[in-house]
Structure formats: structure tokens, C-alpha cells
Design an enzyme around this catalytic site. Structure first.
Site, PDB file in Angstrom:
ATOM      1  N   GLU A   1       0.645  -1.217   0.212  1.00 55.35           N
ATOM      2  CA  GLU A   1      -0.095   0.074   0.120  1.00 55.35           C
ATOM      3  C   GLU A   1       1.041   1.267   0.573  1.00 55.35           C
ATOM      4  OE1 GLU A   1      -1.343   2.039   3.562  1.00 55.35           O
ATOM      5  OE2 GLU A   1      -1.616  -0.165   4.331  1.00 55.35           O
TER       6      GLU A   1
ATOM      7  N   LYS B   1      -7.745  -3.489  10.886  1.00 55.42           N
ATOM      8  CA  LYS B   1      -6.266  -2.799  11.142  1.00 55.42           C
ATOM      9  C   LYS B   1      -7.038  -2.040  12.498  1.00 55.42           C
ATOM     10  CE  LYS B   1      -4.058   1.188   9.805  1.00 55.42           C
ATOM     11  NZ  LYS B   1      -3.538   2.093   8.439  1.00 55.42           N
TER      12      LYS B   1
END
Length: 212
Positions: A42, A131
Site C-alpha cells: 500500500e 487494522k
């Protein structure tokens, strides 16, 4: 051939976070991460020209690697991410509207949370993984164990923040089933050689502590 998010997590459950990377260097760093075993990368949107870096990674490695954006905070940013063709949306927070929109567009989603209330809001919106952020602020790893007792087993708890090769085993023992790796893996301006060393250290830690 690119596999599903869950298959990639089973193979190597670490998302490489390339915060601060610039487009002219992103492919070199991305290549060595993939060579070390990373399946998910990412680029946080508070990096320079992030959508250009994401587009470059997607064009070069998107057939075999899940590429995406981190720090996705708005619907406009999500639309720009979708336009790159990348397949992963990571956020520091729980925004059910953004999660649902990303899922509708066919992206895998990994929103951030810090409470069980946020966790279930994200799950109900369709999150693929959760997350735990910022993980270094947890008072004890027992928090992860307690969350894991109520969060559905198919939803991976992935601490982000303060993860290093030395503590991966502790988090796994507590019930973590994935990670986002920040400055211990990549820092703005570091050399490709340093990225190689850091990536290899995390890969070795995963291999040592993987009991599946």
C-alpha cells in the site's frame, strides 16, 4: 496469477506500507519487497503523488500482487483509487460508507479500528480484515486476545504501528493474523538496499513464527 486476499494473507500476511515513497523510486522498492515474499503493498495517500505511485505499481505488479492505498479518508480519494485499477483500500479509521463503497467497487478493505464497537461497524459494512491502529498504544497484547474471542474467526485482526521483526511472534501468539508494516520496513528516502534488508528480516520472522 493473483490469488484472493485471504489466500495472500495465508501465504504471507504482511502488508508493506510505503509511506513517503515517490513515483520515480516506487517500482524499485516494490520489486524487492515482492522478491522477499510480500504479496500486498500500500502507498499511503499522504505520500508525494500517491496515485501515480499506485498506478505504476498496479501496472507493473498488479497481476500477481495486491496493490492499494492507505490513509483513505474520503469518497473522493476512494474514487481516485478505483481509477488506478488497484484492489486494496486501507484506512486508519472506521467509515462504513467508504467501506461499503469500496466493496461495491470490488476492492478488498482493511479499515482501522481501536474498539470492539468500531470493529463490528466495519465488519457489518463488509471489511475483509481489521487494522488495529495504533497497535503500539494497546495497554497489553491481551486486548488482541479478548477481541479475537468475539470477532468472527474469518475476519483477520491485523495490528499496525510499532510492528518489528522482533515482536511479530508475540502478536501472533496473542491472536493477530496479519500485519501492516510501516517505518520498520520502509522509511521515506531509504535506499533499496535497506528495503531489501528490512523485508528479509520480516520474512524470516514470519517463517520462524508461522505455526500453520
Amino acid at each position: 496469477m493473483k490469488h484472493s486476499f485471504d489466500e495472500m494473507m495465508q501465504e504471507f500476511p504482511m502488508v508493506a506500507i510505503m509511506r513517503g515513497v515517490e513515483p520515480h523510486e516506487v517500482l524499485d522498492h516494490g520489486r524487492v519487497l515482492i522478491e522477499a515474499g510480500f504479496r500486498m503493498i500500500e502507498v499511503p495517500l499522504n505520500s508525494p503523488n500517491p496515485f501515480e505511485s499506485i498506478r505504476l505499481l498496479q501496472e507493473a505488479y498488479g497481476d500477481t500482487t495486491l496493490i492499494g492505498a492507505g490513509t483513505v479518508l474520503s469518497m473522493d480519494q476512494l474514487k481516485q483509487l478505483i481509477a488506478t485499477g488497484a484492489g486494496l483500500m486501507v484506512a486508519p479509521h472506521t467509515d462504513p460508507e467508504i467501506i461499503r463503497a469500496a466493496k461495491t467497487a470490488g476492492l478488498y478493505t482493511m479499515p482501522g479500528f481501536f474498539t470492539v464497537t468500531e470493529a463490528f461497524a466495519a465488519i457489518h459494512a463488509g471489511a475483509d480484515a481489521l487494522k488495529i491502529f495504533p497497535a503500539e498504544a494497546l495497554p497489553s497484547l491481551k486486548v488482541i486476545s479478548a477481541m479475537g474471542a468475539v470477532v468472527p474467526k474469518e475476519v483477520r485482526l491485523c495490528p499496525v504501528g510499532g510492528i518489528s521483526p522482533d515482536n511479530v511472534g508475540d502478536y501472533l501468539a496473542a491472536g493477530a493474523r496479519g500485519f501492516g508494516l510501516g517505518s520498520a520496513l520502509y522509511k521515506k528516502g531509504q535506499s533499496v538496499e535497506q528495503t531489501i534488508l528490512n523485508a528479509q528480516a520480516f520474512a524470516a520472522s514470519w517463517k520462524e513464527n508461522n505455526n500453520d
